[in-house]
Motif scaffolding. Sequence first.
Motif, PDB file in Angstrom:
ATOM      1  N   LEU A  81      -2.149  -6.706  -1.570  1.00 51.09           N
ATOM      2  CA  LEU A  81      -3.067  -7.656  -2.186  1.00 51.09           C
ATOM      3  C   LEU A  81      -4.240  -6.948  -2.856  1.00 51.09           C
ATOM      4  O   LEU A  81      -4.763  -7.415  -3.880  1.00 51.09           O
ATOM      5  CB  LEU A  81      -3.581  -8.636  -1.133  1.00 51.09           C
ATOM      6  CG  LEU A  81      -2.773  -9.929  -0.985  1.00 51.09           C
ATOM      7  CD1 LEU A  81      -3.241 -10.740   0.215  1.00 51.09           C
ATOM      8  CD2 LEU A  81      -2.885 -10.776  -2.241  1.00 51.09           C
ATOM      9  N   ASP A  82      -4.652  -5.819  -2.295  1.00 56.19           N
ATOM     10  CA  ASP A  82      -5.762  -5.085  -2.904  1.00 56.19           C
ATOM     11  C   ASP A  82      -5.362  -4.535  -4.269  1.00 56.19           C
ATOM     12  O   ASP A  82      -6.133  -4.600  -5.228  1.00 56.19           O
ATOM     13  CB  ASP A  82      -6.210  -3.959  -1.977  1.00 56.19           C
ATOM     14  CG  ASP A  82      -7.664  -3.581  -2.184  1.00 56.19           C
ATOM     15  OD1 ASP A  82      -8.498  -4.496  -2.325  1.00 56.19           O
ATOM     16  OD2 ASP A  82      -7.976  -2.369  -2.206  1.00 56.19           O
ATOM     17  N   HIS A  83      -4.145  -4.014  -4.371  1.00 60.79           N
ATOM     18  CA  HIS A  83      -3.655  -3.552  -5.677  1.00 60.79           C
ATOM     19  C   HIS A  83      -3.546  -4.714  -6.662  1.00 60.79           C
ATOM     20  O   HIS A  83      -4.006  -4.619  -7.805  1.00 60.79           O
ATOM     21  CB  HIS A  83      -2.287  -2.891  -5.519  1.00 60.79           C
ATOM     22  CG  HIS A  83      -2.340  -1.416  -5.262  1.00 60.79           C
ATOM     23  ND1 HIS A  83      -2.782  -0.517  -6.201  1.00 60.79           N
ATOM     24  CD2 HIS A  83      -1.999  -0.690  -4.162  1.00 60.79           C
ATOM     25  CE1 HIS A  83      -2.716   0.708  -5.705  1.00 60.79           C
ATOM     26  NE2 HIS A  83      -2.251   0.643  -4.473  1.00 60.79           N
ATOM     27  N   LEU A  84      -2.928  -5.810  -6.226  1.00 59.66           N
ATOM     28  CA  LEU A  84      -2.698  -6.938  -7.129  1.00 59.66           C
ATOM     29  C   LEU A  84      -4.002  -7.559  -7.622  1.00 59.66           C
ATOM     30  O   LEU A  84      -4.064  -8.093  -8.730  1.00 59.66           O
ATOM     31  CB  LEU A  84      -1.850  -8.001  -6.432  1.00 59.66           C
ATOM     32  CG  LEU A  84      -0.393  -7.619  -6.135  1.00 59.66           C
ATOM     33  CD1 LEU A  84       0.274  -8.713  -5.309  1.00 59.66           C
ATOM     34  CD2 LEU A  84       0.384  -7.376  -7.427  1.00 59.66           C
ATOM     35  N   SER A  85      -5.046  -7.499  -6.802  1.00 55.41           N
ATOM     36  CA  SER A  85      -6.320  -8.132  -7.170  1.00 55.41           C
ATOM     37  C   SER A  85      -7.314  -7.153  -7.775  1.00 55.41           C
ATOM     38  O   SER A  85      -8.446  -7.544  -8.084  1.00 55.41           O
ATOM     39  CB  SER A  85      -6.945  -8.786  -5.933  1.00 55.41           C
ATOM     40  OG  SER A  85      -7.292  -7.798  -4.960  1.00 55.41           O
ATOM     41  N   GLY A  86      -6.934  -5.903  -7.930  1.00 52.41           N
ATOM     42  CA  GLY A  86      -7.850  -4.925  -8.502  1.00 52.41           C
ATOM     43  C   GLY A  86      -8.977  -4.542  -7.565  1.00 52.41           C
ATOM     44  O   GLY A  86     -10.106  -4.328  -8.002  1.00 52.41           O
ATOM     45  N   LEU A 127      -4.117   2.894   5.782  1.00 52.63           N
ATOM     46  CA  LEU A 127      -4.921   2.875   4.567  1.00 52.63           C
ATOM     47  C   LEU A 127      -5.417   4.267   4.187  1.00 52.63           C
ATOM     48  O   LEU A 127      -5.564   4.582   3.001  1.00 52.63           O
ATOM     49  CB  LEU A 127      -6.109   1.925   4.740  1.00 52.63           C
ATOM     50  CG  LEU A 127      -5.760   0.442   4.929  1.00 52.63           C
ATOM     51  CD1 LEU A 127      -7.017  -0.370   5.198  1.00 52.63           C
ATOM     52  CD2 LEU A 127      -5.028  -0.102   3.715  1.00 52.63           C
ATOM     53  N   ALA A 128      -5.672   5.114   5.171  1.00 51.12           N
ATOM     54  CA  ALA A 128      -6.134   6.472   4.875  1.00 51.12           C
ATOM     55  C   ALA A 128      -5.015   7.312   4.270  1.00 51.12           C
ATOM     56  O   ALA A 128      -5.253   8.191   3.445  1.00 51.12           O
ATOM     57  CB  ALA A 128      -6.659   7.130   6.145  1.00 51.12           C
ATOM     58  N   ARG A 129      -3.798   7.076   4.721  1.00 51.81           N
ATOM     59  CA  ARG A 129      -2.605   7.768   4.236  1.00 51.81           C
ATOM     60  C   ARG A 129      -2.765   9.294   4.259  1.00 51.81           C
ATOM     61  O   ARG A 129      -2.369  10.007   3.346  1.00 51.81           O
ATOM     62  CB  ARG A 129      -2.235   7.296   2.826  1.00 51.81           C
ATOM     63  CG  ARG A 129      -0.755   7.519   2.484  1.00 51.81           C
ATOM     64  CD  ARG A 129      -0.380   7.045   1.089  1.00 51.81           C
ATOM     65  NE  ARG A 129       1.010   7.388   0.822  1.00 51.81           N
ATOM     66  CZ  ARG A 129       1.417   8.567   0.346  1.00 51.81           C
ATOM     67  NH1 ARG A 129       0.523   9.512   0.059  1.00 51.81           N
ATOM     68  NH2 ARG A 129       2.706   8.819   0.153  1.00 51.81           N
ATOM     69  N   GLU A 130      -3.357   9.781   5.317  1.00 46.15           N
ATOM     70  CA  GLU A 130      -3.573  11.222   5.445  1.00 46.15           C
ATOM     71  C   GLU A 130      -2.397  11.909   6.132  1.00 46.15           C
ATOM     72  O   GLU A 130      -2.201  13.121   5.977  1.00 46.15           O
ATOM     73  CB  GLU A 130      -4.854  11.480   6.227  1.00 46.15           C
ATOM     74  CG  GLU A 130      -6.111  11.025   5.484  1.00 46.15           C
ATOM     75  CD  GLU A 130      -7.356  11.142   6.333  1.00 46.15           C
ATOM     76  OE1 GLU A 130      -7.221  11.361   7.569  1.00 46.15           O
ATOM     77  OE2 GLU A 130      -8.463  11.009   5.775  1.00 46.15           O
ATOM     78  N   ALA A 131      -1.630  11.136   6.896  1.00 46.75           N
ATOM     79  CA  ALA A 131      -0.516  11.696   7.653  1.00 46.75           C
ATOM     80  C   ALA A 131       0.389  10.551   8.079  1.00 46.75           C
ATOM     81  O   ALA A 131      -0.007   9.378   7.992  1.00 46.75           O
ATOM     82  CB  ALA A 131      -1.034  12.450   8.875  1.00 46.75           C
ATOM     83  N   PRO A 132       1.605  10.829   8.527  1.00 43.86           N
ATOM     84  CA  PRO A 132       2.437   9.771   9.095  1.00 43.86           C
ATOM     85  C   PRO A 132       1.701   9.056  10.221  1.00 43.86           C
ATOM     86  O   PRO A 132       0.955   9.683  10.990  1.00 43.86           O
ATOM     87  CB  PRO A 132       3.663  10.532   9.609  1.00 43.86           C
ATOM     88  CG  PRO A 132       3.738  11.735   8.728  1.00 43.86           C
ATOM     89  CD  PRO A 132       2.324  12.130   8.467  1.00 43.86           C
ATOM     90  N   ARG A 164      -7.641   1.510  -2.151  1.00 40.56           N
ATOM     91  CA  ARG A 164      -8.887   1.891  -1.478  1.00 40.56           C
ATOM     92  C   ARG A 164      -8.590   2.277  -0.035  1.00 40.56           C
ATOM     93  O   ARG A 164      -8.161   1.430   0.758  1.00 40.56           O
ATOM     94  CB  ARG A 164      -9.889   0.740  -1.479  1.00 40.56           C
ATOM     95  CG  ARG A 164     -10.409   0.338  -2.848  1.00 40.56           C
ATOM     96  CD  ARG A 164     -11.431  -0.794  -2.700  1.00 40.56           C
ATOM     97  NE  ARG A 164     -10.808  -2.021  -2.193  1.00 40.56           N
ATOM     98  CZ  ARG A 164     -11.512  -3.063  -1.732  1.00 40.56           C
ATOM     99  NH1 ARG A 164     -12.846  -3.023  -1.714  1.00 40.56           N
ATOM    100  NH2 ARG A 164     -10.881  -4.148  -1.308  1.00 40.56           N
ATOM    101  N   ALA A 165      -8.836   3.520   0.291  1.00 41.25           N
ATOM    102  CA  ALA A 165      -8.674   3.930   1.682  1.00 41.25           C
ATOM    103  C   ALA A 165      -9.710   3.261   2.574  1.00 41.25           C
ATOM    104  O   ALA A 165      -9.505   3.109   3.785  1.00 41.25           O
ATOM    105  CB  ALA A 165      -8.793   5.451   1.797  1.00 41.25           C
ATOM    106  N   ASP A 166     -10.829   2.845   1.972  1.00 44.47           N
ATOM    107  CA  ASP A 166     -11.902   2.207   2.730  1.00 44.47           C
ATOM    108  C   ASP A 166     -11.908   0.694   2.535  1.00 44.47           C
ATOM    109  O   ASP A 166     -12.964   0.061   2.615  1.00 44.47           O
ATOM    110  CB  ASP A 166     -13.254   2.795   2.344  1.00 44.47           C
ATOM    111  CG  ASP A 166     -13.583   2.597   0.854  1.00 44.47           C
ATOM    112  OD1 ASP A 166     -12.673   2.198   0.088  1.00 44.47           O
ATOM    113  OD2 ASP A 166     -14.732   2.847   0.474  1.00 44.47           O
ATOM    114  N   LEU A 167     -10.742   0.106   2.280  1.00 43.91           N
ATOM    115  CA  LEU A 167     -10.633  -1.344   2.171  1.00 43.91           C
ATOM    116  C   LEU A 167     -11.340  -1.976   3.378  1.00 43.91           C
ATOM    117  O   LEU A 167     -11.078  -1.609   4.522  1.00 43.91           O
ATOM    118  CB  LEU A 167      -9.161  -1.749   2.135  1.00 43.91           C
ATOM    119  CG  LEU A 167      -8.804  -3.207   1.912  1.00 43.91           C
ATOM    120  CD1 LEU A 167      -7.423  -3.291   1.263  1.00 43.91           C
ATOM    121  CD2 LEU A 167      -8.789  -4.013   3.201  1.00 43.91           C
TER     122      LEU A 167
END
Length: 345
Positions: A81-86, A127-132, A164-167
């Motif tokens: 939803l964050d991607h779709l809503s900008g 959301l951070a996507r730093e590691a599995p 946004r990693a900080d969503l």
Amino acid sequence: MRWGYSLGYWSAQPPTHALETVLAAESLGADSVWTSEAYGSDALTPLAWYGSRTSRVRLGTAIAQLSARTPTAAAMAALTLDHLSGGRFVLGLGASGPQVVEGWYGQPYPRPLARTREYVAVVRQVLAREAPVTADGEFYRLPLPSDEGAGLGKALRSTVHPLRADLPIHLAAEGPRNIALAAEIADGWLPMFYSPRMDDAYRALLGEGFAARTDGRDPADFEVVAPVPVVLADSVEAAADQVRPFVALYAGGMGAKGANFHRNVLDRLGWAEVCDEIQAHYLAGDKARAVAAVPTELVLDVGLVGTPDDVRAQLTAWRGTAITTLLVQADPRTLPAVAGLLAGA
């Protein structure tokens, strides 16, 4: 203090003119619109619909229930939803209550604070996507231990890079410990039945949470998004009459006797004896007497009601509180007038 608009959850069918209301709220300067879920409509799908037709207003869930989705599923929905809503999505989460969690989702309710802490930690990992993503908690274990499944699970990382990693993650919280937890691990607090009379106590609880933070987030960025009934009518009494059924439902008809967290908030405001009467009538099936038992003074504690001049005067106490966004619960037809009052007009 910003303002937003609460659409709540659906009743027996989709609400009419909801999209028009969202568009009106955006045009009137609302910061955000929020949806809810109980055991009917979900909170996420309507936001995708409204987000496709808006460009500025933030889109929040107040609340998405923890037990409705695993934390990774909640994170997937949030980043989508964050991607779709900008970059306009706000993930509001809440533990709900034992009747819904155990009756609707078939999951155990005990230890909601510990469950919430683990849940948010997993969402932040995604959301951070730093590691599995891995978790070895009491409630969430990723991957599932090999002796409890097929033994083929592996730690995974989201294929989609979050916008946004900080969503922002907000927590619905009513009890003192849960309020402090929101300040410790979340980016915002979604209270219920906020009253300016309790502002000092709420600030103290938030301060406890801020003191326990370990991730370096600035408390100055913390949001308090408070749902507040706002009713314009010819008099305070006439407006309060429109709020009494809402208060009676939450004080007397929600949860189980002895396990109604909404009622507990009103108890802490000093309305315990009144709530005893409301609950007794409600549980006896006499909703009319339950509604009639809600005093106007209680409504004034947690709402903004009356003529425009009444509401303008009442707003003075609210403007000095910890609230950063006043989340309006109001008849859509009154939104232009309400927006004017909140803007100081």
